[in-house]
Scaffold this motif. Structure first.
Motif, mmCIF file in Angstrom:
data_model
loop_
_atom_site.group_PDB
_atom_site.id
_atom_site.type_symbol
_atom_site.label_atom_id
_atom_site.label_comp_id
_atom_site.label_asym_id
_atom_site.label_seq_id
_atom_site.Cartn_x
_atom_site.Cartn_y
_atom_site.Cartn_z
ATOM 1 N N ALA A 96 -56.080 5.558 -19.346
ATOM 2 C CA ALA A 96 -54.716 5.155 -18.988
ATOM 3 C C ALA A 96 -53.945 4.720 -20.228
ATOM 4 O O ALA A 96 -54.520 4.212 -21.186
ATOM 5 C CB ALA A 96 -54.779 4.017 -17.972
ATOM 6 N N TRP A 97 -52.626 4.929 -20.209
ATOM 7 C CA TRP A 97 -51.793 4.418 -21.301
ATOM 8 C C TRP A 97 -50.447 4.018 -20.757
ATOM 9 O O TRP A 97 -50.050 4.396 -19.655
ATOM 10 C CB TRP A 97 -51.668 5.439 -22.424
ATOM 11 N N MET A 98 -49.735 3.210 -21.556
ATOM 12 C CA MET A 98 -48.448 2.700 -21.110
ATOM 13 C C MET A 98 -47.353 3.189 -22.040
ATOM 14 O O MET A 98 -47.519 3.214 -23.255
ATOM 15 C CB MET A 98 -48.465 1.164 -21.090
ATOM 16 N N ASP A 99 -46.237 3.555 -21.422
ATOM 17 C CA ASP A 99 -45.107 4.109 -22.156
ATOM 18 C C ASP A 99 -44.145 2.971 -22.483
ATOM 19 O O ASP A 99 -43.213 2.689 -21.741
ATOM 20 C CB ASP A 99 -44.455 5.169 -21.259
ATOM 21 N N LEU A 100 -44.415 2.298 -23.597
ATOM 22 C CA LEU A 100 -43.640 1.107 -23.950
ATOM 23 C C LEU A 100 -42.657 1.439 -25.068
ATOM 24 O O LEU A 100 -42.886 2.388 -25.816
ATOM 25 C CB LEU A 100 -44.581 -0.009 -24.388
ATOM 26 N N PRO A 101 -41.579 0.700 -25.290
ATOM 27 C CA PRO A 101 -41.123 -0.449 -24.512
ATOM 28 C C PRO A 101 -40.464 -0.040 -23.187
ATOM 29 O O PRO A 101 -40.062 1.102 -23.022
ATOM 30 C CB PRO A 101 -40.092 -1.099 -25.448
ATOM 31 N N LEU A 102 -40.331 -1.031 -22.310
ATOM 32 C CA LEU A 102 -39.760 -0.769 -20.995
ATOM 33 C C LEU A 102 -38.247 -0.680 -21.061
ATOM 34 O O LEU A 102 -37.608 -1.304 -21.908
ATOM 35 C CB LEU A 102 -40.137 -1.891 -20.033
ATOM 36 N N ARG A 103 -37.712 0.133 -20.153
ATOM 37 C CA ARG A 103 -36.258 0.171 -19.982
ATOM 38 C C ARG A 103 -35.959 -0.032 -18.510
ATOM 39 O O ARG A 103 -36.824 0.208 -17.677
ATOM 40 C CB ARG A 103 -35.722 1.535 -20.413
ATOM 41 N N PRO A 104 -34.724 -0.442 -18.202
ATOM 42 C CA PRO A 104 -34.388 -0.553 -16.771
ATOM 43 C C PRO A 104 -34.586 0.795 -16.095
ATOM 44 O O PRO A 104 -34.358 1.839 -16.705
ATOM 45 C CB PRO A 104 -32.921 -0.958 -16.777
ATOM 46 N N PHE A 105 -34.983 0.763 -14.844
ATOM 47 C CA PHE A 105 -35.326 1.991 -14.154
ATOM 48 C C PHE A 105 -34.093 2.861 -13.914
ATOM 49 O O PHE A 105 -33.039 2.386 -13.515
ATOM 50 C CB PHE A 105 -35.975 1.669 -12.803
ATOM 51 N N VAL A 106 -34.238 4.154 -14.187
ATOM 52 C CA VAL A 106 -33.209 5.122 -13.843
ATOM 53 C C VAL A 106 -33.856 6.125 -12.902
ATOM 54 O O VAL A 106 -34.884 6.708 -13.233
ATOM 55 C CB VAL A 106 -32.708 5.871 -15.096
ATOM 56 N N ALA A 107 -33.252 6.317 -11.744
ATOM 57 C CA ALA A 107 -33.836 7.244 -10.782
ATOM 58 C C ALA A 107 -33.873 8.639 -11.377
ATOM 59 O O ALA A 107 -32.932 9.059 -12.057
ATOM 60 C CB ALA A 107 -33.028 7.237 -9.488
ATOM 61 N N GLY A 108 -34.941 9.345 -11.131
ATOM 62 C CA GLY A 108 -35.048 10.721 -11.582
ATOM 63 C C GLY A 108 -35.428 10.865 -13.041
ATOM 64 O O GLY A 108 -35.672 11.960 -13.508
ATOM 65 N N ALA A 109 -35.490 9.735 -13.771
ATOM 66 C CA ALA A 109 -35.885 9.831 -15.173
ATOM 67 C C ALA A 109 -37.313 10.328 -15.264
ATOM 68 O O ALA A 109 -38.124 10.054 -14.391
ATOM 69 C CB ALA A 109 -35.767 8.468 -15.853
ATOM 70 N N ARG A 110 -37.587 11.054 -16.315
ATOM 71 C CA ARG A 110 -38.939 11.548 -16.528
ATOM 72 C C ARG A 110 -39.896 10.374 -16.623
ATOM 73 O O ARG A 110 -39.586 9.372 -17.242
ATOM 74 C CB ARG A 110 -38.933 12.255 -17.889
ATOM 75 N N ARG A 111 -41.035 10.528 -15.979
ATOM 76 C CA ARG A 111 -41.958 9.413 -16.104
ATOM 77 C C ARG A 111 -42.733 9.494 -17.409
ATOM 78 O O ARG A 111 -42.800 10.524 -18.008
ATOM 79 C CB ARG A 111 -42.916 9.345 -14.944
#
Lengths: 289, 310, 559
Positions: free
Chosen positions: C544-559
């Motif tokens: 597992a890995w984390m895609d950091l840093p976090l941003r506010p959620f945008v619907a439909g944005a690529r995960r």
């Protein structure tokens, strides 16, 4: 004629009638008791019958209130109203039976202890001390675990036999008061037997106290029963009780809050009613209790 | 005073002994540790070893003797599930339960007495009625319903509190304890409010208060300076009792809020049939209750000059 | 105090309305990732369990949570390839099987060290392996997987100093000889019981201390364990694979009740929600919100649930009665009450298991007419007399299935009483001969092979007096013979078809009323990438890995 310290019945009844809260409590208690008693007549369905696709939507959500199911369905698709009525039967039966049991045990021990004093008193009060020093809920849970076939009977016995101590202490104190009253001392001097004095003088005097205490104890027993069922050590499914209904509502809490509200309000209303009744009885019968 | 204390302590110890003996024999029948420790796939040989390890192959009286000998040294045996000393398990969790207990008792007493005093000072008014009605309803609400609703509304919907758990730093612990402490204390707060009000109402009619009034002292001063001090006696004594009761933790509240205290440990061991932990918690609980009684007796003897034992 | 009733009623109404008016504050995810397309290092992943952690000793861990954590702190000689489920070397650089199918040779990777720097050679491995199999040293619940090794039994009984079948020709080679071929032996060697531990350290500090402060050879090391509350593990800087792990830390919240987990997840206080964290309400609200859809993972779980029927106790020794029970169960209604998160199952093997037969002839299904007919043919035209006990483990989960089962059977004339027992008592009683008529139970695989289901549950060898794995006490010599042949059959296709034949035999005799196979449904935060994960170990976060840093959620944005 029996001499008592309590006010005569007529005065007590007038005082009780004037207390609107008490009257309301009494009426509510009677209504709830009747609903529970006539559950088999009043319940629209078999409380244990799941109606499958009739009461659960395709996603598995219980349907809301409608004509056939006035309070909707429970998480397994059973009639919520029927379960509430039958559950009330269980909750009330357990609470009342346990209270009756603890009243009998507590009063006998309290009277014997207070009347005879001496080593009888010491021995009985040590038993009370030991019982009082058990963590109540934990012991209830553990006992429910040990018995081979838990259920309503076990629940009632456990609650009854574990919670008479407070009552016994108060009855004992009252008995000691009564014993030193003039007319009791006189009767004793005239050669009346112990049993006669207890029956004729002591019991009538502690009765009002016992009634008042027991009314609030019923309320407490209802709560304890629901807590035990909520913790999963109460009644055995499919039997419903208000506590087990609350437990079953858990996974749907956020989607169908009705499932928390129905048994929750039933418990609260019943407990409030018994407490109101208890307060009213105290004011009317035994202001010193 | 000393001999009273001594007698009282001896009685408390005797009671704790009685409780441990009773618990030992009652729980004898409860489950075998083998399934708890080894799970479903163990061989007969492994089972035999475990039974020997816990001394369960011995006759009952030997087991009881060993048990009492260990108990006198404060050793409550080994947990079946964790394979660690029960006393260690309880010791690890007790500070958490204590934190919760202290916070809820503080809340109960401060808020309860304040509300009671307010109601007594405004006896018969709308304020009095509202407080007493609120107290009355609150006393009829089961903790597990209020706990759930608090969690959902205050922690989740309004986001004011953490959603269960214990936190990392000390300050964090206190923050996490706020909501469960509130849930535990609600019932007793109501009870203290009623107790304080009724005591105060009685005292405010007493001779010396009337004298104070006659001297022209203001009502708040009378309530706080004269009446409240006298009303504290029954409150302080019942405080000892609630403290003792909280020793085994608030089982329900700790489970709802996932508070890792003694109550949660007790609950888990009942579900997992971890007999040594169940018995340990019962004994610890009875010890707490005796300690609470003792404190309350001492406080009573100390506060009320009329009662001086021995 | 006249106004008490009115005021109380008002207060209750007000409280209720506040409650009912509350809207979900977090309908959509709160954060997205930075948009990285390939693996990144770093980050602390937070997950939660509702149980408490019992041990971190790989020889003792067998419950779900202990195994999940132990899996990250330790490695085994061989492991499962995430996508195919094939067995691949892990601590072993390579392994070989002799032509007589009885001797396995493992060659360790060079320069392996434990997280404290202690080197691991073949002798250290064997010492650890012998500790695990020695009941006087540690109570390992899995020793039965290894009893086919030459001399393992004599060693366990204390009649031998060492296991004769385990030898170390040189510092990197381990040779294990079996008394007979066993196609599942490598699966057993992939179980975490065999993870090497530094025996000197263990013996110095004792088992109990080791179980709390373990030293392993896996990708993570223990950082902190707050009893009953939290476990934190962090990257092992000495791990043999420099590419792994990707996460800096994993935080396991312990004993966090299920209803709390998902609320925390929605508030982004947790990064991953296990399937059991999703209550019905959570699952429904999640499904109703399309923004979550890309982050929900569904996978078949290699487990099977149903009712084991005791074939030795009349009237259940009658196959008609057993079939009547099974055909009375409305499996679709059961699945519906669980929001179709479980799949009806009419045979032994769950979908996805090698050997699963989608068109199993005679598969059990809901057919109340057939159930009544079976009862008639079995000699009970008016239904089964008496009331019969169904044993269940405590907890709301089993209660749901038990009550639906009870209602279904009542409709065809079989009365059931539910008997709840705590897990230890449940095992004790249901695994004892002639003790319990029916029990609601299940089987979760130890490794993905049909033998692990059918052999364990239906071979007469496992229908022992006590602690029987064969909880229905079903005995069929023809089935036994077939299973014994399948166990040593080297040809995979032939082997699987033998196990399918075995399933048909069992389904016909109905020693179980098969009910359903669960599905694993999990949700990750949009910034969490699970990577490939083990087909066997639940909650595997090694890739597992984390895609950091976090941003506010945008619907439909690529995960």
């Amino acid at each position: 004629m029996t001499q008592t310290m309590a006010p005569s019945d007529g005065r007590a009844w007038r005082r009780f009638k004037r207390n609107k809260g008490a009257v309301l409590g009494a009426i509510t208690v009677i209504v709830i008791a009747l609903l529970a008693l006539f559950a088999p007549v009043l319940a629209p369905h078999d409380p244990d019958m799941p109606f499958k696709s009739r009461t659960l939507t395709g996603a598995g959500v219980p349907i809301g209130p409608q004509r056939e199911f006035p309070l909707g369905a429970d998480p397994l698709g059973r009639c919520e109203l029927s379960r509430l009525l039958y559950g009330g039967r269980v909750s009330l039966a357990v609470a009342l039976a346990a209270t009756l049991l603890l009243a009998i045990v507590g009063t006998s021990i309290g009277v014997v202890s207070g009347y005879f004093g001496g080593w009888t008193d010491t021995a009985l009060m040590r038993v009370v001390d030991v019982l009082l020093s058990f963590p109540f809920l934990l012991v209830c849970m553990a006992i429910n675990k040990i018995v081979a076939r838990p259920g309503i009977w076990v629940l009632f016995l456990v609650l009854g036999f574990l919670s008479w101590t407070g009552l016994a202490r108060q009855v004992r104190a009252r008995t000691m008061q009564v014993r030193s009253l003039e007319f009791v001392v006189a009767a004793r001097a005239l050669g009346a037997s112990h049993s006669r004095i207890i029956v004729r003088h002591v019991l009538p005097n502690v009765l009002s106290l016992v009634i008042v205490l027991c009314t609030t104890l019923v309320a407490e027993m209802i709560i304890v029963e629901s807590v035990l069922s909520f913790l999963g050590v109460g009644v055995v499914p499919p039997t419903s009780s208000w506590g087990s209904m609350l437990q079953e509502s858990d996974p749907l809490l956020r989607t169908v809050p009705r499932l928390l509200a129905v048994p929750g309000l039933a418990i609260t209303a019943t407990v409030v009613a018994f407490n109101l009744l208890g307060e009213g009885l105290r004011d009317a019968l035994d202001p010193k209790a | 005073m000393t001999s009273f204390l001594l007698r009282r302590i001896l009685a408390a110890l005797a009671i704790v002994w009685a409780v441990s003996t009773l618990s030992f024999f009652v729980t004898l029948k409860l489950g075998d540790p083998v399934a708890t420790i080894l799970g479903p796939r163990a061989s007969a040989r492994d089972r035999e070893n475990v039974r020997r390890y816990y001394g369960l192959d011995q006759p009952t009286y030997v087991q009881y003797g060993r048990y009492m000998a260990r108990l006198s040294k404060g050793d409550l045996g080994m947990s079946y599930r964790y394979r660690r000393p029960v006393s260690t398990l309880i010791a690890e969790r007790f500070p958490r339960t204590l934190l919760l207990a202290v916070m809820s008792i503080a809340f109960e007493v401060i808020v309860g007495v304040a509300l009671g005093a307010l109601a007594a000072a405004r006896k018969g008014t709308r304020t009095d009625q509202t407080i007493m009605a609120g107290a009355f309803v609150t006393m009829s609400l089961p903790t597990f319903i209020t706990g759930k609703v608090f969690l959902l509304v205050l922690a989740y919907y309004f986001g004011l509190f953490p959603i269960g758990g214990y936190g990392v730093t000390m300050l964090d612990h206190v923050y996490h304890a706020l909501l469960p402490a509130l849930a535990i204390s609600l019932l007793s707060t109501a009870a203290y409010a009623r107790l304080a009000r009724n005591e105060l109402v009685e005292i405010l009619q007493a001779e010396y208060v009337r004298t104070a009034r006659a001297k022209g002292l203001s009502e708040p001063v009378i309530v706080v300076k004269h009446a409240l001090r006298n009303a504290m006696l029954p409150i302080v004594t019942s405080l000892g009792l609630s403290f003792g009761a909280l020793f085994t933790g608030a089982i329900v509240t700790e489970s709802i809020f996932a508070w890792p205290g003694v109550g949660r440990l007790a609950f888990d061991s009942v579900s997992g049939l971890d007999v040594p932990v169940i018995v340990g918690c019962v004994i610890f609980g009875s010890f707490g209750i005796q300690l609470g009684n003792l404190l309350s007796d001492v406080a009573y003897a100390f506060l009320d000059p009329r009662i001086r034992h021995g | 105090m006249r106004s008490i009733p009115r005021r109380s009623a008002l207060a209750l109404c007000a409280a209720w309305m506040t409650f009912a008016a509350c809207k979900d504050p977090y309908p959509t995810p709160r954060f997205s990732g930075a948009g990285a397309t390939s693996e990144r290092r770093g980050g602390t992943l937070r997950v939660a369990f509702d149980t408490d952690l019992r041990t971190l000793d790989p020889a003792q861990a067998y419950d779900e949570l202990s195994t999940a954590v132990v899996h990250h702190l330790n490695d085994t000689l061989v492991d499962y390839e995430p996508n195919t489920g094939a067995i691949v070397p892990q601590l072993a650089e390579r392994y070989e099987l002799s032509t007589d199918q009885r001797t396995y040779t493992f060659v360790l990777r060079p320069n392996l060290v434990f997280s404290d720097g202690t080197p691991l050679d073949s002798r250290a491995f064997v010492r650890s392996f012998e500790r695990m199999l020695n009941p006087r040293k540690v109570p390992c619940p899995g020793t039965s997987f290894y009893h086919l090794i030459d001399g393992a039994d004599a060693f366990a009984e204390g009649n031998a100093q060492h296991i004769t079948g385990v030898t170390t020709p040189d510092a990197r080679t381990i040779v294990i000889r079996l008394s007979q071929p066993d196609q599942t032996f490598l699966n057993a060697m992939a179980m975490s019981f065999t993870s090497p531990v530094p025996v000197d350290y263990v013996e110095r500090v004792g088992n109990d201390e080791f179980a709390r402060n373990p030293i392993g050879i896996g990708p993570f090391v223990l950082e902190r364990w707050e009893m009953g509350s939290r476990v934190v593990i962090r990257r092992n800087p000495r791990y043999w694979n420099p590419q792994r792990p990707l996460l800096d830390k994993i935080v396991y919240e312990l004993s966090l009740a299920r209803h709390l987990q998902f609320m925390r997840f929605q508030r982004a206080d947790l990064d991953h929600a296990n399937d059991y964290a999703l209550t019905t309400a959570d699952y429904l609200s999640l499904n109703a919100q399309p923004a979550w859809a890309p982050y929900i993972h569904r996978a078949a779980e290699m487990a099977m649930y149903g009712v084991a029927i005791n074939c030795e106790l009349p009237p259940f020794d009658n196959a008609n009665v057993r079939r009547a029970i099974s055909f009375a169960i409305d499996r679709d209604a059961i699945a519906r009450s669980r929001n179709y998160r479980i799949r009806p199952l009419g045979g032994i093997y769950p979908p996805g298991l090698p050997g699963y037969d989608a068109h199993l002839p005679g598969a059990h299904e809901y057919d109340p007419e057939r159930a009544r007919r079976e009862l008639r043919e079995g000699g009970y035209p008016n239904g089964l007399p008496g009331e019969h006990e169904l044993w269940l483990t405590e907890g709301p989960g089993a209660a749901v299935y038990g009550q639906l089962f009870q209602a279904d059977l009542a409709r065809v004339g079989i009365r059931i009483r539910l008997k709840f027992a705590s897990f230890p008592v449940f095992l004790e009683m249901t695994q004892r001969r002639r003790a319990v008529a029916m029990s609601f139970t299940g089987w979760n695989m130890d490794f993905p092979d049909p033998s692990n289901f059918v052999d364990t549950l239906f071979h007469s060898r496992n229908a022992t007096e006590e602690h029987a794995q064969n909880q229905s006490f079903y005995r069929n010599p023809a089935l036994d013979a077939l299973l014994d042949r399948a166990r040593v059959e080297p040809d995979r296709a032939r082997r699987l078809s033998m196990y399918q034949e075995a399933e048909r035999i069992v389904v016909r005799d109905a020693p179980w009323a098969f009910m359903f196979a669960p599905q694993k449904i999990e949700v990750d935060q949009p910034y969490v990438h699970r990577g490939d994960h083990s087909p066997v170990y639940p909650h595997d976060l090694r890739n597992a890995w984390m895609d950091l840093p976090l941003r506010p959620f945008v619907a439909g944005a690529r995960r």
